[in-house]
Design an enzyme around this catalytic site. Structure first.
Site, short mmCIF file in Angstrom:
data_model
loop_
_atom_site.label_atom_id
_atom_site.label_comp_id
_atom_site.label_asym_id
_atom_site.label_seq_id
_atom_site.Cartn_x
_atom_site.Cartn_y
_atom_site.Cartn_z
N GLY A 286 0.83 -1.20 0.00
CA GLY A 286 0.00 0.00 0.00
C GLY A 286 0.86 1.24 0.00
N CYS A 287 0.37 2.29 0.60
CA CYS A 287 1.08 3.57 0.63
C CYS A 287 2.43 3.41 1.32
CB CYS A 287 0.23 4.60 1.38
SG CYS A 287 1.08 6.17 1.62
N PHE A 288 3.49 3.85 0.65
CA PHE A 288 4.81 3.66 1.22
C PHE A 288 5.05 4.51 2.47
CE2 PHE A 288 6.61 6.03 -2.81
CZ PHE A 288 6.02 7.24 -2.44
N TRP A 289 4.29 5.57 2.68
CA TRP A 289 4.47 6.39 3.88
C TRP A 289 4.21 5.57 5.14
CZ3 TRP A 289 0.86 10.84 1.94
CH2 TRP A 289 1.48 11.52 0.89
#
Length: 180
Positions: free
Chosen positions: A13-16
């Site tokens: 998912g979102c790398f953050w």
């Protein structure tokens, strides 16, 4: 005594979210947001978000293999996201948000396939695991502003609504493994 630094490259998912979690763990030297697995050379965030580069948002993790095994890294990875969602995590939809383990060598491939088989047999999730296991290809580190994004942008609405709750749950589950 010299550390034994190994690398792992994971998409969940979102790398953050993934980067922030791994950077908080003991034994992690660094975790960087990036892109991998696509056909576009020198991808940008904008191009990857459009969904036709073939790249996934990934985190490249440099870890001390004397403190954490590759299996440890993968067990934490599977606790951080839902590996049963195909090409998405929550409201983030597209192949760039797919669940993937980009292995660096045959040993990592074997560990990943073995763990996925074990997890599937444990019947933890109501749906089958769709995490792809594929050789690392075409890795590029994301733009500088994506590195430590959550820490550097605490007022960002996405960070408050998505990243912060995910990290709070992560910190509770892995409290004994967090850096001081």
């Amino acid at each position: 005594m010299a550390k034994t630094i190994h690398q792992a490259t994971l998409a969940g998912g979102c790398f953050w979210c993934i980067e922030s979690a791994f950077n908080a763990l003991q034994g992690i030297e660094s975790a960087y947001s990036g892109y991998a697995g696509g056909h576009m050379q020198n991808p940008t965030y904008k191009a990857v978000c459009e969904g036709d580069t073939g790249h996934a948002e990934v985190v490249r993790i440099n870890y001390d293999a004397d403190q954490l095994s590759y299996r440890d890294i993968l067990e934490i990875f599977f606790a951080l996201h839902d590996p049963t969602q195909l090409n998405r995590q929550g409201n983030d939809v597209g192949t760039q948000y797919r669940s993937a383990i980009f292995y660096h060598n045959d040993e990592q491939k074997a560990v990943a396939e073995s763990l996925i088989k074990e997890l599937a047999e444990q019947d933890i999730w109501p749906d089958p695991i769709v995490t792809e296991v594929t050789a690392l290809s075409n890795y590029h580190q994301a733009e500088d502003y994506h590195q430590d994004y959550f820490r550097n942008n605490p007022q960002n609405q996405y960070c408050n609504m998505v990243v912060a709750p995910k990290l709070a749950k992560f910190r509770q589950k892995f409290a004994a493994r967090l850096k001081d």
